[in-house]
Scaffold this active site. Structure first.
Site, PDB file in Angstrom:
ATOM      1  N   ASP A 165       0.827  -1.222   0.000  1.00  0.00           N
ATOM      2  CA  ASP A 165       0.000   0.000   0.000  1.00  0.00           C
ATOM      3  C   ASP A 165       0.862   1.274   0.000  1.00  0.00           C
ATOM      4  OD1 ASP A 165      -2.401   1.383  -0.007  1.00  0.00           O
ATOM      5  OD2 ASP A 165      -2.533   1.453   2.172  1.00  0.00           O
ATOM      6  N   ASN A 191       1.207   3.497  -2.910  1.00  0.00           N
ATOM      7  CA  ASN A 191       1.734   3.957  -4.211  1.00  0.00           C
ATOM      8  C   ASN A 191       1.259   5.365  -4.555  1.00  0.00           C
ATOM      9  OD1 ASN A 191       2.594   1.368  -4.361  1.00  0.00           O
ATOM     10  ND2 ASN A 191       1.203   0.730  -6.016  1.00  0.00           N
ATOM     11  N   TRP A 244       2.761   8.034  -2.300  1.00  0.00           N
ATOM     12  CA  TRP A 244       4.190   8.172  -2.640  1.00  0.00           C
ATOM     13  C   TRP A 244       4.342   9.123  -3.834  1.00  0.00           C
ATOM     14  CZ3 TRP A 244       7.091   7.022  -7.029  1.00  0.00           C
ATOM     15  CH2 TRP A 244       8.474   6.949  -6.857  1.00  0.00           C
ATOM     16  N   SER A 258      -7.567  -5.329  -4.988  1.00  0.00           N
ATOM     17  CA  SER A 258      -8.631  -5.889  -4.146  1.00  0.00           C
ATOM     18  C   SER A 258      -9.977  -5.827  -4.864  1.00  0.00           C
ATOM     19  CB  SER A 258      -8.724  -5.122  -2.822  1.00  0.00           C
ATOM     20  OG  SER A 258      -9.318  -3.861  -3.040  1.00  0.00           O
ATOM     21  N   ASN A 286     -11.002  -2.370  -4.967  1.00  0.00           N
ATOM     22  CA  ASN A 286     -10.277  -1.443  -5.855  1.00  0.00           C
ATOM     23  C   ASN A 286     -10.984  -1.221  -7.195  1.00  0.00           C
ATOM     24  OD1 ASN A 286      -7.003  -2.597  -4.715  1.00  0.00           O
ATOM     25  ND2 ASN A 286      -8.154  -0.817  -4.044  1.00  0.00           N
ATOM     26  N   TRP A 287     -11.964  -2.083  -7.543  1.00  0.00           N
ATOM     27  CA  TRP A 287     -12.755  -1.844  -8.762  1.00  0.00           C
ATOM     28  C   TRP A 287     -13.524  -0.529  -8.663  1.00  0.00           C
ATOM     29  CZ3 TRP A 287     -11.345  -4.424 -12.778  1.00  0.00           C
ATOM     30  CH2 TRP A 287     -10.988  -5.764 -12.708  1.00  0.00           C
ATOM     31  N   SER A 313      -7.865  -4.612   5.350  1.00  0.00           N
ATOM     32  CA  SER A 313      -8.554  -4.353   4.076  1.00  0.00           C
ATOM     33  C   SER A 313      -9.018  -5.615   3.334  1.00  0.00           C
ATOM     34  CB  SER A 313      -7.654  -3.502   3.161  1.00  0.00           C
ATOM     35  OG  SER A 313      -7.296  -2.302   3.800  1.00  0.00           O
TER      36      SER A 313
HETATM   37  C1  IPE Z   1      -5.326  -2.612  -0.082  1.00  0.00           C
HETATM   38  O1  IPE Z   1      -5.012  -1.275  -0.259  1.00  0.00           O
HETATM   39  C2  IPE Z   1      -5.331  -3.314  -1.401  1.00  0.00           C
HETATM   40  C3  IPE Z   1      -4.043  -3.463  -2.073  1.00  0.00           C
HETATM   41  C4  IPE Z   1      -2.887  -3.088  -1.613  1.00  0.00           C
HETATM   42  C5  IPE Z   1      -4.081  -4.117  -3.345  1.00  0.00           C
HETATM   43  P1  IPE Z   1      -6.158  -0.150  -0.339  1.00  0.00           P
HETATM   44  O2  IPE Z   1      -5.462   1.139  -0.537  1.00  0.00           O
HETATM   45  O3  IPE Z   1      -7.164  -0.539  -1.349  1.00  0.00           O
HETATM   46  O4  IPE Z   1      -6.798  -0.259   1.103  1.00  0.00           O
HETATM   47  P2  IPE Z   1      -7.715   0.778   1.890  1.00  0.00           P
HETATM   48  O5  IPE Z   1      -8.795   1.205   0.952  1.00  0.00           O
HETATM   49  O6  IPE Z   1      -6.842   1.925   2.289  1.00  0.00           O
HETATM   50  O7  IPE Z   1      -8.213   0.025   3.080  1.00  0.00           O
HETATM   51  C1  IPE Z   2      -1.634   0.323  -3.349  1.00  0.00           C
HETATM   52  O1  IPE Z   2      -1.401   1.690  -3.341  1.00  0.00           O
HETATM   53  C2  IPE Z   2      -1.928  -0.205  -4.725  1.00  0.00           C
HETATM   54  C3  IPE Z   2      -3.323  -0.616  -4.944  1.00  0.00           C
HETATM   55  C4  IPE Z   2      -4.255  -0.601  -4.055  1.00  0.00           C
HETATM   56  C5  IPE Z   2      -3.670  -1.078  -6.262  1.00  0.00           C
HETATM   57  P1  IPE Z   2      -2.594   2.741  -3.316  1.00  0.00           P
HETATM   58  O2  IPE Z   2      -2.982   3.023  -4.717  1.00  0.00           O
HETATM   59  O3  IPE Z   2      -3.683   2.280  -2.436  1.00  0.00           O
HETATM   60  O4  IPE Z   2      -1.886   4.004  -2.700  1.00  0.00           O
HETATM   61  P2  IPE Z   2      -2.472   4.963  -1.568  1.00  0.00           P
HETATM   62  O5  IPE Z   2      -2.813   4.097  -0.408  1.00  0.00           O
HETATM   63  O6  IPE Z   2      -3.657   5.657  -2.142  1.00  0.00           O
HETATM   64  O7  IPE Z   2      -1.342   5.874  -1.268  1.00  0.00           O
HETATM   65 MG    MG Z   3      -4.066   2.491  -0.456  1.00  0.00          MG
END
Ligand code: IPE
Ligand code: IPE
Ligand code: MG
Length: 256
Positions: free
Chosen positions: A22, A24, A27, A67, A70-71, A198
């Site tokens: 988590d 990205n 960052w 996840s 994430n969709w 999550s």
């Molecule tokens: C969890 O990260 C899913 C992945 C790293 C693939 P999220 O960024 O989706 O989690 P939440 O929404 O902060 O709980």
């Molecule tokens: C994790 O990083 C990657 C995925 C969930 C696909 P994020 O995209 O959730 O990055 P933050 O948490 O918003 O910084």
């Molecule tokens: Mg995240």
């Protein structure tokens, strides 16, 4: 040569490490860039982690890559992630193969775009006879859905008479999860500073050691991974027993 790696007891590495990669987006934002730049930069950290696992012979690595929730992200971000995934699978297939890794995927794979499915199945097919380690991608993965689908398939078997209610043990239940071929998670690492899981491997982390790191995923390095393993090795896993019982059991094991 990594000094941290040297300290690891290679006889006592976790059998299954799972990582919530988590941070990205944050960052990238901290650098004044688009979130998608963060996803692109995450690949190097994934590569380092796979290599680190391979070097110290961790047999199972599960990476939370996308996840089921994430969709719900903006379409543009979902598309970038899917494109990145299929590109990376194509580029890294030979490397994964030559490292002796067998690739698996857990999650609602049917929801993935055709191109991603195609690349996934290519790598799974290519690596199916490898035995050095297992790389498991959690894609379109959600633990609630996984548990519900196990419940439904067990229910179906009871309904048709293939199984009795009394047959439903913990072991039997586990055999209906996506992770049926893998051992329970020993160590769960989450980067990005959030102390939550999550919807990730809820059943499988029942006795995992949990490590939450402040840094964002693209900054994750091999040495940070090795440090996580060292910290894991310094934990006493008691499984409900007392520390004294565990130490006595250890003594008996060492004497035999
Ligand atoms: C969890 O990260 C899913 C992945 C790293 C693939 P999220 O960024 O989706 O989690 P939440 O929404 O902060 O709980
Ligand atoms: C994790 O990083 C990657 C995925 C969930 C696909 P994020 O995209 O959730 O990055 P933050 O948490 O918003 O910084
Ligand atoms: Mg995240």
């Amino acid at each position: 040569m990594s000094l941290i790696k040297e300290k690891i007891d290679l006889e006592n590495v976790p059998q299954h490490v799972a990582i919530i990669m988590d941070g990205n987006g944050r960052w990238a934002e901290s650098k004044g860039r688009e979130r998608t730049f963060g996803h692109k930069s995450a690949i190097e950290a994934v590569r380092n982690t796979i290599n680190a696992c391979n070097e110290i012979h961790i047999p199972y690595l599960t990476l939370y890559t996308f996840s089921s929730e994430n969709w719900n992200r903006p379409e543009n971000e979902v598309n970038t992630l899917m494109n990145l995934l299929s590109e990376t699978l194509l580029l890294e297939a030979d490397e994964i193969f030559s490292k002796g890794l067998k690739m698996h995927v857990i999650g609602d794979v049917e929801k993935l775009p055709e191109l991603v499915k195609e690349q996934l199945f290519n790598v799974i097919e290519l690596t199916k006879n490898n035995t050095r380690g297992n790389l498991i991608l959690a894609l379109s993965y959600g633990s609630h859905k996984e548990i519900l689908s196990a419940v439904k398939s067990i229910g179906e078997k009871v309904k048709t008479g293939e199984m009795e209610i009394a047959d439903i043990t913990e072991r039997v239940f586990e055999k209906h999860l996506y992770t049926k071929k893998f051992p329970a998670v020993d160590l769960l690492i989450r980067t990005g500073g959030e102390m939550r899981v999550s919807n990730f491997l809820l059943w499988q982390i029942a006795y995992a050691e949990l490590q939450f790191l402040e840094l964002y995923w693209p900054d994750f390095t091999k040495d940070i991974f090795f440090q996580c393993i060292l910290d894991f090795q310094n934990k006493e896993r008691r499984y409900g027993k007392t520390g004294e019982q565990i130490r006595n059991e250890q003594k008996i094991l060492e004497q035999s």
